[in-house]
Design an enzyme around this catalytic site. Structure first.
Site, PDB file in Angstrom:
ATOM      1  N   CYS A   1       0.797  -1.241   0.000  1.00  0.00           N
ATOM      2  CA  CYS A   1       0.000   0.000   0.000  1.00  0.00           C
ATOM      3  C   CYS A   1       0.827   1.288   0.000  1.00  0.00           C
ATOM      4  O   CYS A   1       0.585   2.158  -0.842  1.00  0.00           O
ATOM      5  CB  CYS A   1      -0.976   0.028   1.169  1.00  0.00           C
ATOM      6  SG  CYS A   1      -1.305  -1.538   1.940  1.00  0.00           S
TER       7      CYS A   1
ATOM      8  N   ARG B   1       6.402 -11.312   5.524  1.00  0.00           N
ATOM      9  CA  ARG B   1       5.849 -11.139   6.863  1.00  0.00           C
ATOM     10  C   ARG B   1       6.457 -12.169   7.784  1.00  0.00           C
ATOM     11  O   ARG B   1       6.694 -13.308   7.385  1.00  0.00           O
ATOM     12  CB  ARG B   1       4.326 -11.291   6.851  1.00  0.00           C
ATOM     13  CG  ARG B   1       3.675 -10.175   6.061  1.00  0.00           C
ATOM     14  CD  ARG B   1       2.175 -10.257   6.091  1.00  0.00           C
ATOM     15  NE  ARG B   1       1.614  -9.272   5.164  1.00  0.00           N
ATOM     16  CZ  ARG B   1       0.346  -9.211   4.810  1.00  0.00           C
ATOM     17  NH1 ARG B   1      -0.508 -10.079   5.318  1.00  0.00           N
ATOM     18  NH2 ARG B   1      -0.066  -8.288   3.974  1.00  0.00           N
TER      19      ARG B   1
ATOM     20  N   GLN C   1       1.128 -10.908  -3.372  1.00  0.00           N
ATOM     21  CA  GLN C   1      -0.271 -10.480  -3.360  1.00  0.00           C
ATOM     22  C   GLN C   1      -0.658  -9.993  -4.741  1.00  0.00           C
ATOM     23  O   GLN C   1       0.113  -9.287  -5.374  1.00  0.00           O
ATOM     24  CB  GLN C   1      -0.446  -9.313  -2.388  1.00  0.00           C
ATOM     25  CG  GLN C   1      -0.421  -9.690  -0.926  1.00  0.00           C
ATOM     26  CD  GLN C   1      -0.691  -8.473  -0.071  1.00  0.00           C
ATOM     27  OE1 GLN C   1      -0.025  -7.460  -0.200  1.00  0.00           O
ATOM     28  NE2 GLN C   1      -1.673  -8.572   0.796  1.00  0.00           N
TER      29      GLN C   1
ATOM     30  N   ASP D   1      -2.298  -7.479  -5.597  1.00  0.00           N
ATOM     31  CA  ASP D   1      -2.728  -6.352  -4.788  1.00  0.00           C
ATOM     32  C   ASP D   1      -3.144  -5.201  -5.690  1.00  0.00           C
ATOM     33  O   ASP D   1      -2.543  -4.983  -6.737  1.00  0.00           O
ATOM     34  CB  ASP D   1      -1.528  -5.916  -3.937  1.00  0.00           C
ATOM     35  CG  ASP D   1      -1.958  -5.258  -2.651  1.00  0.00           C
ATOM     36  OD1 ASP D   1      -3.168  -5.137  -2.426  1.00  0.00           O
ATOM     37  OD2 ASP D   1      -1.066  -4.872  -1.878  1.00  0.00           O
TER      38      ASP D   1
ATOM     39  N   HIS E   1      -4.800  -0.989  -5.348  1.00  0.00           N
ATOM     40  CA  HIS E   1      -5.312   0.104  -4.536  1.00  0.00           C
ATOM     41  C   HIS E   1      -6.064   1.062  -5.435  1.00  0.00           C
ATOM     42  O   HIS E   1      -5.558   1.452  -6.482  1.00  0.00           O
ATOM     43  CB  HIS E   1      -4.161   0.786  -3.795  1.00  0.00           C
ATOM     44  CG  HIS E   1      -3.532  -0.131  -2.802  1.00  0.00           C
ATOM     45  ND1 HIS E   1      -2.439  -0.904  -3.095  1.00  0.00           N
ATOM     46  CD2 HIS E   1      -3.892  -0.453  -1.536  1.00  0.00           C
ATOM     47  CE1 HIS E   1      -2.133  -1.647  -2.046  1.00  0.00           C
ATOM     48  NE2 HIS E   1      -2.997  -1.402  -1.083  1.00  0.00           N
TER      49      HIS E   1
ATOM     50  N   LYS F   1     -14.977  -3.801   5.410  1.00  0.00           N
ATOM     51  CA  LYS F   1     -14.462  -4.636   4.325  1.00  0.00           C
ATOM     52  C   LYS F   1     -15.431  -5.755   3.986  1.00  0.00           C
ATOM     53  O   LYS F   1     -16.318  -6.089   4.776  1.00  0.00           O
ATOM     54  CB  LYS F   1     -13.122  -5.249   4.715  1.00  0.00           C
ATOM     55  CG  LYS F   1     -13.236  -6.190   5.901  1.00  0.00           C
ATOM     56  CD  LYS F   1     -11.963  -7.010   6.105  1.00  0.00           C
ATOM     57  CE  LYS F   1     -12.079  -7.848   7.373  1.00  0.00           C
ATOM     58  NZ  LYS F   1     -11.007  -8.770   7.572  1.00  0.00           N
TER      59      LYS F   1
ATOM     60  N   HIS G   1      -8.254  -1.056  -0.630  1.00  0.00           N
ATOM     61  CA  HIS G   1      -7.275  -2.118  -0.904  1.00  0.00           C
ATOM     62  C   HIS G   1      -8.086  -3.312  -1.369  1.00  0.00           C
ATOM     63  O   HIS G   1      -9.100  -3.631  -0.761  1.00  0.00           O
ATOM     64  CB  HIS G   1      -6.549  -2.617   0.346  1.00  0.00           C
ATOM     65  CG  HIS G   1      -6.014  -1.581   1.258  1.00  0.00           C
ATOM     66  ND1 HIS G   1      -4.666  -1.426   1.458  1.00  0.00           N
ATOM     67  CD2 HIS G   1      -6.623  -0.677   2.059  1.00  0.00           C
ATOM     68  CE1 HIS G   1      -4.485  -0.469   2.356  1.00  0.00           C
ATOM     69  NE2 HIS G   1      -5.636  -0.002   2.737  1.00  0.00           N
TER      70      HIS G   1
HETATM   71 ZN   LIG Z   1      -3.133  -2.316   0.672  1.00  0.00          ZN
END
Ligand SMILES: [Zn+2]
Ligand SMILES: [Zn+2]
Length: 676
Positions: free
Chosen positions: A367, A396, A414, A416, A418, A502, A548
């Site tokens: 992010c 992580r 991910q 991912d 945004h 979410k 996200h």
């Molecule tokens: Zn994010």
């Protein structure tokens, strides 16, 4: 002494007036003898009196001995005399609570058998677990596999004797004296710890066996109709290695042989689909001791599937108005301070590394990087929504020992994205995200999924970042979109992160297991921390809303789920090798080359087994690799320009022209069909 009547409220709303001391079994019999025979225990819920919460259960040792919330429903034996007004539910074998009861009763049957065979054994405790039960024993000599077999046999005798489980009480001090005299150090401990001085201690007896126990139990040992002794493990008494070593015998129990068989079949099926086993067998991926736990090595065949997944994802992103970005794997700690990760997420991050100019950390999320790209140039309302997508590698920290194949790792990718948008665009953006998520699930072969909407706790507004208007708008938009699409969902009040509501999408695999993968998450926090802006139609500066969203969730995890869902037999479009070629003899090498070239030219992934091996061995090897199509050819096929086609999962073989086969395979790939 006159008998008082009590009111027993039944689930159908009727109330029975019965003399105090009437048992649930008597009430069941008065309704129908069949119900009485089917009942296992009774669930009582108080109808009157103030709720009196008492001490919480000590989970580590023996929750079943601990006091309960007096207002909560509790399970009792069918033979328990009812002393006050109550709601009464007769719990039959179909009730999930009944399974725990029969398993705990099976633990008593186990202990009965152990004491009959090995009277010197001292008893620990024997609770039901999610998958069965165990009982802890102390005995100097270890149990052998033969002992376990003998114990299981003896258990069958105890069950056949159909001994009633009798609830008895004895004064605490007298009970403790008895346990101490017999050297029952574990029972002494439990009674001391879980009962009050001067109280009566609760015991259960079946035949000659007696155990300190709160119950409840099935009416008699004969109700333990299906059971199995599974394994033996060592454990120190109270988890302390200075204490004596106990022997824990594990088992499981069911109300019927059929249910138990189904249980073991399910376990076997899950084991057959284990992605760690298939990953090795199909040469998809590995985890290397030398490199470290939780770090995935994608081997060529796994990498091919990953490439297809990623290509599909990137193409879809572009079609759906996303822009692709790439960002670094590490960043200065300062960035993580600005984003707040240094504070609330630090425990999940790899420890910092010092370079000559600053401290750096591996990224746990993408992010902040996408935010930096957004911030790099001024944005106007005409630029919004801005959608950045990346297949970003994040790291992580997971505790050593907690990693699990592809499902729990320290480094993953991910899918991912945004989305930065104006509040007025929230609803259409959410709708587009849900569409996209559905497309992912359907394309990869999942038909069923469950949706959860996590919202805030409206009584606790102080703990949530972002304005009331934004929260309301976001929750309303999520709600609206799900309703308009007719997607059933469960609202989870108070489950939202502090920074926004979410939607979680959990897919259901062939075994009915749920997997949390896709998330669409609002964020009212990061735009504020990074002071994100756009210039609105009014010429003023405004803060964009940020979403996200990840649809595979993690590419590694999604791949793990795919492997298990398909048991490694991937649909044609995903299969790393789609077609295996088996020339019958070396004589057919030229035709093999021709077939291979034709298939490759058509964009199909082919492997020729040109070894000087028997045809059947080659076919078997391709079959073990779960290759969708195996083409066999010899003189006949070469002469006719055909191939003999064996289809995975089918016994019949068909003869097709080479062109005919190619056309069929290409069509299946193009339609991303899950069938062959
Ligand atoms: Zn994010
Ligand atoms: Zn017990």
């Amino acid at each position: 002494m006159s008998t008082q009547n009590i009111a027993v409220h039944l689930p159908d709303g009727s109330v029975k007036e019965v003399p105090q001391g009437t048992t649930p079994l008597e009430i069941a019999n008065s309704i129908s003898p069949r119900l009485a025979a089917a009942s296992v225990v009774a669930r009582l819920t108080p109808v009157t009196g103030a709720a009196q919460a008492t001490a919480a259960a000590d989970e580590s040792e023996a929750g079943m001995y601990a006091a309960q919330d007096a207002a909560a429903p509790r399970l009792v034996d069918l033979a328990t005399p009812l002393m006050e007004d109550t709601k009464l539910d007769l719990v039959t074998e179909k009730d999930p609570d009944a399974l725990k009861v029969v398993r705990h009763s099976a633990a008593h049957v186990l202990a009965t058998a152990v004491l009959e065979l090995f009277p010197e054994t001292k008893l620990g405790h024997g609770p039901a677990t999610d998958a069965g039960f165990f009982y802890d024993f102390y005995r100097e000599k270890p149990f052998t596999p033969e002992d376990l077999a003998a114990i299981e046999k003896k258990m069958a005798e105890v069950v056949a004797r159909d001994e009633p489980f009798m609830h008895e009480f004895a004064p605490r001090e007298k009970s403790l004296e008895g346990f101490e005299k017999d050297g029952d150090f574990m029972k002494t401990h439990f009674v001391t710890k879980f009962t009050l001085p001067g109280s009566e201690v609760s015991f259960y007896r079946n035949g000659n066996f007696i155990d300190f126990c709160r119950g409840p139990h099935v009416p008699s040992t004969g109700r333990v109709k299906a059971f199995k002794v599974l394994s033996l493990a060592g454990a120190y008494w109270l988890g302390d290695e200075k204490n004596p070593q106990l022997q824990r015998i594990y088992g499981t129990a069911f109300f019927s042989k059929k249910e138990m068989d189904e249980h073991f079949a399910r376990l076997e099926e899950a084991a057959r689909r284990d992605h760690r086993v298939l990953g090795k067998q199909l040469e998809l991926f590995s985890i290397q001791e030398l490199a470290g736990a939780g770090l995935i090595f994608w081997h060529p065949k796994g990498a091919m599937i990953r490439k297809i997944m990623e290509d599909w994802m990137r193409e879809e992103c572009l079609k759906r108005g996303y822009q692709l970005v790439y960002t670094p794997h590490v960043a200065r700690v300062n960035l993580w301070q600005t984003s707040g990760h240094e504070g609330f997420y630090a425990n999940n991050m790899f420890t910092p590394m010092e370079l000559d100019d600053a401290m750096y950390r591996m990224k746990p999320m993408n992010c902040p990087f996408h935010i930096l790209i957004y911030k790099n140039s001024p944005k106007s309302y005409r630029d919004l929504p801005v959608r950045y997508a990346e297949l970003g590698n994040v790291y992580r920290y997971e505790r050593s020992g907690t990693m699990h194949g592809l499902l729990r790792v320290r480094g993953f990718t991910q899918d991912d994205a945004h989305i930065f948008c104006m509040p007025s665009q929230i609803e259409s953006e959410v709708a587009a995200c849900i569409d996209f998520a559905e497309a992912v699930l359907h394309t990869f072969g999942f038909t069923e999924f469950k949706v959860e909407l996590s919202t805030w706790d409206p009584n606790d507004r102080a703990h949530y970042a972002g304005s009331n208007e934004n929260w309301d708008l976001a929750i309303r938009s999520l709600d609206n979109v799900l309703k308009q699409k007719g997607i059933p969902y469960k609202t989870m009040p108070g489950e939202a992160a502090f920074y926004g509501p979410k939607i979680d999408i959990k897919l259901v695999d062939v075994l009915g297991r749920l997997w949390q993968l896709s998330t669409v998450q609002f964020d009212f926090n990061l735009p504020a921390r990074f002071e994100l802006e756009y210039v609105g139609e009014d010429g003023e500066r405004h803060q964009p809303v940020m979403v996200h969203r990840a649809l595979f969730g993690s590419v590694e995890r999604f791949f793990g789920v795919l492997i298990e869902h398909y048991a490694g037999a991937f649909p044609l479009w995903l299969a790393p090798v789609q077609v295996g070629l088996v020339p019958i003899s070396e004589r057919h090498a030229v035709y093999a080359e021709k077939v291979e070239k034709a298939l490759k030219d058509a964009g199909l992934r082919v492997e020729t087994d040109a070894r000087n091996e028997k045809m059947n061995a080659k076919i078997r090897d391709f079959a073990l690799q779960k290759t969708p199509y195996i083409l066999v050819f010899g003189d006949k096929e070469e002469g006719a320009g055909t191939v003999n086609v064996r289809t995975r999962g089918k016994t019949e073989q068909v003869s097709l022209s080479l062109d005919g086969f190619i056309a069929k395979a290409k069509a299946l790939v193009a339609s991303q069909s899950t069938g062959l």
